[in-house]
Design a protein around this motif. Structure first.
Motif, PDB file in Angstrom:
ATOM      1  N   UNK A 209      82.851 -27.556 -39.527  1.00  0.00           N
ATOM      2  CA  UNK A 209      83.529 -26.271 -39.710  1.00  0.00           C
ATOM      3  C   UNK A 209      84.404 -26.005 -38.483  1.00  0.00           C
ATOM      4  N   UNK A 210      84.115 -24.938 -37.741  1.00  0.00           N
ATOM      5  CA  UNK A 210      84.959 -24.588 -36.604  1.00  0.00           C
ATOM      6  C   UNK A 210      84.325 -24.976 -35.261  1.00  0.00           C
ATOM      7  N   UNK A 211      83.343 -25.880 -35.305  1.00  0.00           N
ATOM      8  CA  UNK A 211      82.734 -26.391 -34.062  1.00  0.00           C
ATOM      9  C   UNK A 211      83.186 -27.836 -33.867  1.00  0.00           C
ATOM     10  N   UNK A 212      83.400 -28.176 -32.601  1.00  0.00           N
ATOM     11  CA  UNK A 212      83.888 -29.510 -32.248  1.00  0.00           C
ATOM     12  C   UNK A 212      82.914 -30.177 -31.296  1.00  0.00           C
ATOM     13  N   UNK A 213      82.675 -31.471 -31.504  1.00  0.00           N
ATOM     14  CA  UNK A 213      81.826 -32.244 -30.612  1.00  0.00           C
ATOM     15  C   UNK A 213      82.690 -32.753 -29.455  1.00  0.00           C
ATOM     16  N   UNK A 214      82.342 -32.321 -28.251  1.00  0.00           N
ATOM     17  CA  UNK A 214      83.047 -32.749 -27.049  1.00  0.00           C
ATOM     18  C   UNK A 214      82.098 -33.516 -26.144  1.00  0.00           C
ATOM     19  N   UNK A 215      82.684 -34.326 -25.279  1.00  0.00           N
ATOM     20  CA  UNK A 215      81.919 -35.146 -24.338  1.00  0.00           C
ATOM     21  C   UNK A 215      82.389 -34.841 -22.923  1.00  0.00           C
ATOM     22  N   UNK A 216      81.436 -34.741 -21.998  1.00  0.00           N
ATOM     23  CA  UNK A 216      81.787 -34.592 -20.578  1.00  0.00           C
ATOM     24  C   UNK A 216      81.761 -35.990 -19.974  1.00  0.00           C
ATOM     25  N   UNK A 217      82.914 -36.394 -19.450  1.00  0.00           N
ATOM     26  CA  UNK A 217      83.109 -37.765 -18.970  1.00  0.00           C
ATOM     27  C   UNK A 217      82.673 -37.943 -17.523  1.00  0.00           C
ATOM     28  N   UNK A 218      82.018 -39.071 -17.260  1.00  0.00           N
ATOM     29  CA  UNK A 218      81.494 -39.364 -15.929  1.00  0.00           C
ATOM     30  C   UNK A 218      82.598 -39.461 -14.883  1.00  0.00           C
ATOM     31  N   UNK A 219      83.704 -40.148 -15.171  1.00  0.00           N
ATOM     32  CA  UNK A 219      84.721 -40.389 -14.129  1.00  0.00           C
ATOM     33  C   UNK A 219      85.452 -39.120 -13.701  1.00  0.00           C
ATOM     34  N   UNK A 220      85.498 -38.097 -14.573  1.00  0.00           N
ATOM     35  CA  UNK A 220      86.236 -36.884 -14.214  1.00  0.00           C
ATOM     36  C   UNK A 220      85.366 -35.626 -14.166  1.00  0.00           C
ATOM     37  N   UNK A 221      84.237 -35.652 -14.876  1.00  0.00           N
ATOM     38  CA  UNK A 221      83.417 -34.457 -15.006  1.00  0.00           C
ATOM     39  C   UNK A 221      83.977 -33.454 -15.993  1.00  0.00           C
ATOM     40  N   UNK A 222      85.087 -33.799 -16.637  1.00  0.00           N
ATOM     41  CA  UNK A 222      85.751 -32.889 -17.564  1.00  0.00           C
ATOM     42  C   UNK A 222      85.311 -33.142 -19.005  1.00  0.00           C
ATOM     43  N   UNK A 223      85.398 -32.087 -19.812  1.00  0.00           N
ATOM     44  CA  UNK A 223      85.120 -32.192 -21.245  1.00  0.00           C
ATOM     45  C   UNK A 223      86.363 -32.701 -21.956  1.00  0.00           C
ATOM     46  N   UNK A 224      86.139 -33.522 -22.970  1.00  0.00           N
ATOM     47  CA  UNK A 224      87.243 -34.042 -23.768  1.00  0.00           C
ATOM     48  C   UNK A 224      86.712 -34.474 -25.121  1.00  0.00           C
ATOM     49  N   UNK A 225      87.611 -34.963 -25.926  1.00  0.00           N
ATOM     50  CA  UNK A 225      87.227 -35.565 -27.199  1.00  0.00           C
ATOM     51  C   UNK A 225      86.796 -37.004 -26.936  1.00  0.00           C
ATOM     52  N   UNK A 226      86.090 -37.599 -27.863  1.00  0.00           N
ATOM     53  CA  UNK A 226      85.585 -38.966 -27.716  1.00  0.00           C
ATOM     54  C   UNK A 226      86.657 -39.937 -28.199  1.00  0.00           C
ATOM     55  N   UNK A 227      86.819 -41.018 -27.466  1.00  0.00           N
ATOM     56  CA  UNK A 227      87.811 -42.010 -27.884  1.00  0.00           C
ATOM     57  C   UNK A 227      87.913 -43.139 -26.894  1.00  0.00           C
ATOM     58  N   UNK A 228      88.953 -43.941 -27.069  1.00  0.00           N
ATOM     59  CA  UNK A 228      89.156 -45.075 -26.188  1.00  0.00           C
ATOM     60  C   UNK A 228      90.328 -45.907 -26.636  1.00  0.00           C
ATOM     61  N   UNK A 229      90.377 -47.126 -26.125  1.00  0.00           N
ATOM     62  CA  UNK A 229      91.508 -48.009 -26.365  1.00  0.00           C
ATOM     63  C   UNK A 229      91.367 -48.864 -27.601  1.00  0.00           C
ATOM     64  N   UNK A 230      92.529 -49.220 -28.145  1.00  0.00           N
ATOM     65  CA  UNK A 230      92.613 -50.148 -29.264  1.00  0.00           C
ATOM     66  C   UNK A 230      92.782 -51.545 -28.678  1.00  0.00           C
ATOM     67  N   UNK A 231      91.936 -52.471 -29.100  1.00  0.00           N
ATOM     68  CA  UNK A 231      92.017 -53.846 -28.609  1.00  0.00           C
ATOM     69  C   UNK A 231      93.062 -54.636 -29.402  1.00  0.00           C
ATOM     70  N   UNK A 232      93.622 -55.711 -28.819  1.00  0.00           N
ATOM     71  CA  UNK A 232      94.590 -56.528 -29.547  1.00  0.00           C
ATOM     72  C   UNK A 232      94.008 -57.010 -30.885  1.00  0.00           C
ATOM     73  N   UNK A 233      94.787 -56.839 -31.947  1.00  0.00           N
ATOM     74  CA  UNK A 233      94.376 -57.276 -33.277  1.00  0.00           C
ATOM     75  C   UNK A 233      93.446 -56.311 -34.002  1.00  0.00           C
ATOM     76  N   UNK A 234      93.088 -55.212 -33.366  1.00  0.00           N
ATOM     77  CA  UNK A 234      92.147 -54.261 -33.957  1.00  0.00           C
ATOM     78  C   UNK A 234      92.906 -53.137 -34.672  1.00  0.00           C
TER      79      UNK A 234
END
Length: 154
Positions: free
Chosen positions: A31-56
């Motif tokens: 609904x109107x709630x979002x799952x956020x993650x607090x990242x170790x390298x920055x201590x900041x909250x963000x959305x979850x994600x990452x990089x796309x690998x070659x061919x993926x």
């Protein structure tokens, strides 16, 4: 998680210079709630994600990143948007400069999520109107506004 072999091979040639990389972002919402993650390298909250690998495929990268970082499975409901530019520029603690262009996917959580404690310190569900008060990556404001049900979505 350590940097991929692909990025490491490029870094061995360019050092910490700017590298433009494709990424994926999971907009996991209930609904109107979002799952956020607090990242170790920055201590900041963000959305979850990452990089796309070659061919993926980007959607496969999204499923992999969410599983690696949270142990959870998600179902992709659609694409929220594609984001880049200055807000997506990051300089990591080791000096590596990265500019991401990320595809944000609207997702439904299918199983329990727990932070991996390597990349993520904690996870939390936040209502849309509480997110601006968090110490966070500013770029997520635009993504959340564009998410289905957002006050600025069309």
């Amino acid at each position: 998680m350590p940097m991929s072999d692909y990025v490491a091979s490029i870094r061995s040639r360019i050092g910490t210079d700017l590298l433009l990389l494709p990424g994926v972002t999971a907009v996991i919402r209930d609904d109107d709630r979002f799952l956020l993650a607090r990242h170790r390298h920055s201590g900041l909250w963000s959305l979850i994600g990452g990089g796309v690998e070659p061919g993926e495929e980007p959607a496969a990268a999204l499923l992999r990143e969410v599983l690696e970082e949270t142990g959870a499975r998600v179902r992709v409901r659609g694409i929220v948007g594609v984001y880049g530019g200055e807000p997506m520029m990051v300089t990591y603690p080791n000096g590596d400069q990265v500019g991401y262009v990320t595809t944000a996917f609207d997702c439904e959580l299918l199983s329990a999520a727990t932070p991996d404690l390597e990349e993520l310190l904690e996870l939390g569900w936040f209502p849309r109107d509480a997110i601006p008060s968090l110490p966070r990556r500013d770029w997520i404001d635009r993504v959340i506004a564009d998410a289905p049900g957002g006050s600025e979505s069309s």
